[in-house]
Design a protein around this motif. Structure first.
Motif, PDB file in Angstrom:
ATOM      1  N   ILE A 446      29.223  29.867  48.553  1.00 22.20           N
ATOM      2  CA  ILE A 446      30.102  29.375  47.487  1.00 22.20           C
ATOM      3  C   ILE A 446      31.414  30.136  47.487  1.00 22.20           C
ATOM      4  N   THR A 447      31.333  31.459  47.627  1.00 26.52           N
ATOM      5  CA  THR A 447      32.545  32.279  47.649  1.00 26.52           C
ATOM      6  C   THR A 447      33.439  31.906  48.825  1.00 26.52           C
ATOM      7  N   ASN A 448      32.821  31.706  49.998  1.00 26.41           N
ATOM      8  CA  ASN A 448      33.602  31.386  51.203  1.00 26.41           C
ATOM      9  C   ASN A 448      34.223  30.000  51.124  1.00 26.41           C
ATOM     10  N   ASN A 449      33.484  29.052  50.556  1.00 24.15           N
ATOM     11  CA  ASN A 449      33.948  27.666  50.563  1.00 24.15           C
ATOM     12  C   ASN A 449      34.845  27.293  49.393  1.00 24.15           C
ATOM     13  N   PHE A 450      34.651  27.989  48.262  1.00 13.79           N
ATOM     14  CA  PHE A 450      35.376  27.579  47.061  1.00 13.79           C
ATOM     15  C   PHE A 450      36.288  28.678  46.519  1.00 13.79           C
ATOM     16  N   GLY A 451      36.500  29.723  47.299  1.00 15.77           N
ATOM     17  CA  GLY A 451      37.429  30.768  46.885  1.00 15.77           C
ATOM     18  C   GLY A 451      36.922  31.628  45.760  1.00 15.77           C
ATOM     19  N   GLY A 452      35.614  31.630  45.537  1.00 16.18           N
ATOM     20  CA  GLY A 452      35.044  32.493  44.499  1.00 16.18           C
ATOM     21  C   GLY A 452      34.682  31.704  43.261  1.00 16.18           C
ATOM     22  N   GLN A 453      33.557  32.039  42.658  1.00 14.94           N
ATOM     23  CA  GLN A 453      33.114  31.353  41.451  1.00 14.94           C
ATOM     24  C   GLN A 453      32.775  32.327  40.327  1.00 14.94           C
ATOM     25  N   SER A 454      33.260  33.552  40.449  1.00 15.80           N
ATOM     26  CA  SER A 454      33.034  34.517  39.374  1.00 15.80           C
ATOM     27  C   SER A 454      33.879  34.121  38.171  1.00 15.80           C
ATOM     28  N   GLU A 455      33.358  34.397  36.973  1.00 13.78           N
ATOM     29  CA  GLU A 455      34.086  34.062  35.753  1.00 13.78           C
ATOM     30  C   GLU A 455      34.375  35.320  34.951  1.00 13.78           C
ATOM     31  N   LEU A 456      35.579  35.403  34.453  1.00  7.81           N
ATOM     32  CA  LEU A 456      35.984  36.499  33.570  1.00  7.81           C
ATOM     33  C   LEU A 456      36.573  35.871  32.320  1.00  7.81           C
ATOM     34  N   TYR A 457      36.099  36.314  31.166  1.00  8.06           N
ATOM     35  CA  TYR A 457      36.586  35.771  29.901  1.00  8.06           C
ATOM     36  C   TYR A 457      37.493  36.787  29.219  1.00  8.06           C
ATOM     37  N   VAL A 458      38.496  36.262  28.516  1.00 10.37           N
ATOM     38  CA  VAL A 458      39.320  37.090  27.633  1.00 10.37           C
ATOM     39  C   VAL A 458      39.086  36.575  26.220  1.00 10.37           C
ATOM     40  N   LEU A 459      38.591  37.446  25.356  1.00 10.18           N
ATOM     41  CA  LEU A 459      38.298  37.085  23.974  1.00 10.18           C
ATOM     42  C   LEU A 459      39.517  37.393  23.113  1.00 10.18           C
ATOM     43  N   LEU A 460      40.002  36.385  22.401  1.00 12.84           N
ATOM     44  CA  LEU A 460      41.163  36.537  21.523  1.00 12.84           C
ATOM     45  C   LEU A 460      40.696  36.458  20.079  1.00 12.84           C
ATOM     46  N   LYS A 461      41.052  37.465  19.268  1.00 14.42           N
ATOM     47  CA  LYS A 461      40.709  37.506  17.849  1.00 14.42           C
ATOM     48  C   LYS A 461      41.983  37.460  17.015  1.00 14.42           C
ATOM     49  N   ALA A 462      41.970  36.652  15.961  1.00  9.59           N
ATOM     50  CA  ALA A 462      43.133  36.525  15.078  1.00  9.59           C
ATOM     51  C   ALA A 462      42.669  35.947  13.749  1.00  9.59           C
ATOM     52  N   ASP A 463      43.588  35.878  12.794  1.00  5.15           N
ATOM     53  CA  ASP A 463      43.239  35.271  11.500  1.00  5.15           C
ATOM     54  C   ASP A 463      42.918  33.786  11.677  1.00  5.15           C
ATOM     55  N   ASP A 464      43.719  33.110  12.514  1.00  5.44           N
ATOM     56  CA  ASP A 464      43.506  31.687  12.761  1.00  5.44           C
ATOM     57  C   ASP A 464      44.098  31.355  14.128  1.00  5.44           C
ATOM     58  N   VAL A 465      43.261  31.070  15.096  1.00  8.97           N
ATOM     59  CA  VAL A 465      43.737  30.843  16.468  1.00  8.97           C
ATOM     60  C   VAL A 465      44.457  29.498  16.602  1.00  8.97           C
TER      61      VAL A 465
END
Length: 751
Positions: A446-465
């Motif tokens: 999968i990594t070789n054929n699709f350029g990687g499938q790892s996922e990284l999330y950024v969690l955003l916290k605010a009063d109202d997104v």
């Protein structure tokens, strides 16, 4: 009377009663073994109070995500009658069928595959291969090759999962998905493999279970073979083996009763206890046979063996436990479990050695007397023949030229000192599964054929997104990250900003319009106080590259808080990929902390027990050298520190001091009795027992090579080398220092 000698007399006199108590505990332990559980998840390796865990918990609770599995669909052969291309309508139909089955599972929150493209474009699945090719050819090349490989032999189904972090749930989900895969009729030549977080975690769990059994069996065989060699008789070999089996069974049983899981570290406990626990029984048995050859009676020999060996065993057990106890100072739960299991096991093994051994050894003598009509003086290989000559010669050589041996030790230390500079760390779960395993091979494809499938999330916290300024900030942040794709490996991203722009073509200033666009996306929390920005890419490669990319995201989220968003907005990386990075940082800190405190604890106990600076130096120097040489070996052999190896130096320190302690204790005993050549007597009498104990201990550790997990291999190799390093350092350094410190005063003629 000496308290230890009085205790020894009680143990020998009431040996049957003590043996019956041990048998009762053995039966209780057999019940506890049935309650043992295995744990393979990343979450269990991190401290609960870490900020990254709080974000990860929010990710799972609020977004029903944070876990995933990838299903690789691959044309793996070219046999006649089968398909040769994943664009075949039969393949696409099977993928769609599998997706529908998966979506019925309560824990599956989303799926994505090539079949979804056809449903979106055609409103149905393709009727023939030409139609399938036409739809894919319409897609931009970059988007097309995220769905299929360039040779059209591989595609993937991404499955997002919300599950409880426990082993039972992991096994159930993996098995359910496997059943769904098997129930779908994929065309001939097509191979379907489950990989990703769930697939790899399940494979690790499966390997942990098999490795526990195989490593214990191999360790037992190796130990038994060595005992047969040294004692020349199956019956006499069984004498130190029986207390060991009691100790190992009790250890595993009490782990089950106490709820200590078997994970990447504690799975090694069975083989380790076989290797370490036999050492206690060997020293008691060897001392018993030595006293019998001196003409003492059966019971007198047993009392002397328990009393005199017990002193050294008590000190050895305390220092070993001190080295292991340092792992409690770590914030990694896995090391807490390992420390508890090892301390429990060592305590039970030492207790069984002094309680069970006298009962077994006297029983054996009584039976042999009835069979032969008289007692037979035991003769073991370690006290005669070549082994005895070698240790006598070593003792004489050290007595004459101790400085020569210290010089040789200095040269060895310089060599391994270079290796210390080459030590690295590696904590990623996918790196802990052996090559050739289907789940790992699929992930590599999968990594070789699709350029990687790892996922990284950024969690955003605010009063109202839903604040338009926040949505615009997300859009800018995403594009700035993707602009650095050559550096950070990102190939795709997803956020509420993308959803809003797809719906309106721009980001409106009206919160209600934004709210309408992002509902049911799964990207915002119920109270609109949090949202996710998902990045997909190749975040693997070397550990240095992985750290560089994770540091990049940390720096960029910090920068974006100040430059791209209104005040009050917080950004933080999260997800399994980032947790690996957090674990890497924690592991590096814990290695230094645990090793330092473990060494200090051991030194403190040695000083309290012996209260003689020179004696203590002679005893603990091999411990330091064994630990240093082991670090150098890891660097030279390319063995990285993992989360399970974080406490290995503390363990070697605790184990390594035992050898110097046995030699020193015997030396002091000989000096007290007026022996003019105490060094020679100490080396030739205790040396063979140390050799037998080290060989059996290392044999137990080397049995870990029978396991399939690379981290368990590394654990076994490192500990086995540490044992041999500590043993050789004790042979060369402890007698040499004692001869230099006390040689003239004991009638020796050392330098």
């Amino acid at each position: 009377m000496d308290p230890l000698r009085a205790t020894a007399r009680i143990i020998v006199r009431y040996r049957i009663a003590f043996a019956l108590v041990a048998v009762f505990l053995l039966v209780l332990s057999l019940y506890g073994i049935q309650n043992l559980r295995f744990e393979s998840g990343l979450r269990g390796m991190l401290p609960e109070n870490h900020p990254a865990i709080d974000d990860y918990t929010a990710l799972q609770n609020e977004f029903q995500g944070g876990d995933s599995t990838l299903i690789m669909v691959k044309v793996s052969s070219i046999e006649p009658g089968g398909v040769y291309d994943v664009r075949d309508p039969g393949v696409i139909g099977a993928i769609y069928d599998l997706e529908q089955r998966l979506r019925k599972r309560a824990y599956v929150t989303d799926t994505a595959s090539i079949a979804d493209v056809y449903i979106q474009v055609l409103g149905r699945l393709p009727n023939n291969e030409e139609e399938a090719r036409f739809v894919l050819d319409m897609l931009p090349q970059e988007e097309r090759y995220r769905l299929v490989s360039r040779d059209y032999t591989t595609t993937i189904i991404a499955v997002t999962i919300n599950r409880e972090e426990n082993t039972k749930t992991l096994v159930r989900i993996h098995d359910d998905i496997e059943k769904d895969i098997e129930s779908v009729n994929f065309p001939q030549n097509v191979e379907v493999i489950q990989t990703g977080n769930v697939g790899i975690s399940y494979r690790i769990l499966e390997l942990l279970q098999s490795d526990l059994n195989s490593t214990m069996a191999i360790a037992l065989i190796l130990v038994l073979a060595l005992l047969l060699y040294f004692y020349r008789s199956p019956v006499k070999a069984a004498i130190p083996l029986i207390p060991l089996l009691f100790g190992v069974t009790m250890t595993l049983g009490f782990m089950g009763i106490m709820g200590i899981p078997l994970d990447l570290a504690t799975t090694t406990v069975g083989a380790m206890m076989i290797g370490m626990g036999i050492d206690y029984g060997i020293h008691v048995t060897n001392r018993y046979y030595e006293e019998r050859r001196r003409g003492r009676s059966v019971e007198e020999s047993a009392e002397e063996a328990v009393a005199e060996t017990g002193k050294a065993l008590l000190g050895a057990a305390l220092t070993t436990i001190a080295g292991f106890a340092a792992m409690y100072l770590s914030s990694i739960p896995m090391l807490h479990h390992l420390a508890t299991a090892l301390i429990l096991g060592l305590s039970l093994s030492a207790l069984n050695a002094v309680v069970i051994t006298p009962a077994v050894i006297i029983l054996e003598e009584d039976v042999m007397k009835r069979l032969r009509g008289h007692h037979v003086l035991p003769e073991v290989r370690s006290s005669s023949g070549l082994v005895a000559k070698v240790f006598h010669g070593l003792g004489e050589a050290i007595r004459r030229k101790p400085s020569v041996f210290l010089t040789a030790v200095l040269l060895i230390t310089i060599l391994f000192g270079y290796g210390v500079t080459r030590v690295t760390t590696e904590v990623r779960l996918e790196k802990m599964v052996p090559e050739g395993v289907p789940e790992i091979e699929a992930l590599i494809d999968i990594t070789n054929n699709f350029g990687g499938q790892s996922e990284l999330y950024v969690l955003l916290k605010a009063d109202d997104v839903r604040n338009p300024a926040i949505v615009r900030g997300i859009y800018r942040f995403e594009n700035e990250i993707k602009a650095d794709s050559d550096y950070n490996g990102v190939i795709d991203s997803e956020s509420i900003a993308d959803v809003v722009r797809d719906k309106y073509g721009y980001i409106p200033n009206d919160r209600e319009e934004i709210s309408e666009a992002i509902k049911n996306t799964g990207l915002v929390s119920g109270d609109y106080s949090m949202t996710l920005i998902k990045f997909k890419g190749d975040f693997g490669g070397s550990m240095d590259d992985f750290r560089r990319i994770m540091r990049y995201f940390e720096e960029e989220t910090t920068r974006a808080e100040d430059t791209e968003f209104p005040p009050g907005v917080e950004l933080s990386p999260t997800g399994d990929t980032y947790l690996n990075y957090v674990l890497d940082g924690i592991t590096s800190v814990e290695i230094n902390r645990v090793s330092t405190y473990g060494t200090l604890f051991v030194v403190l106990i040695v000083l309290l027990l012996f209260r003689r600076p020179k004696v203590s130096v002679a005893m603990i120097t091999p411990m330091f050298l064994g630990a240093l040489w082991t670090l150098g070996f890891m660097g030279l052999a390319g063995i990285p520190f993992t989360q399970s190896l974080a406490g290995v130096i503390s363990m070697i320190v605790g184990l390594g001091v035992d050898y110097g302690m046995h030699l020193t204790h015997r030396f002091l005993e000989e000096v007290k009795e007026g022996n003019p050549r105490p060094i020679v007597t100490s080396v030739e009498s205790v040396g063979p027992g140390i050799l037998a104990g080290a060989l059996t201990t290392a044999g137990g550790f080397l049995a870990l090579l029978a396991g399939e997990l690379p981290t368990i291999h590394d654990f076994g190799k490192t500990l086995a080398f540490g044992i041999f390093a500590s043993m050789f350092a004790a042979y060369l350094v402890t007698p040499a220092l004692l001869q230099i410190f006390y040689g003239r005063n004991t009638g020796g003629d050392g330098e």
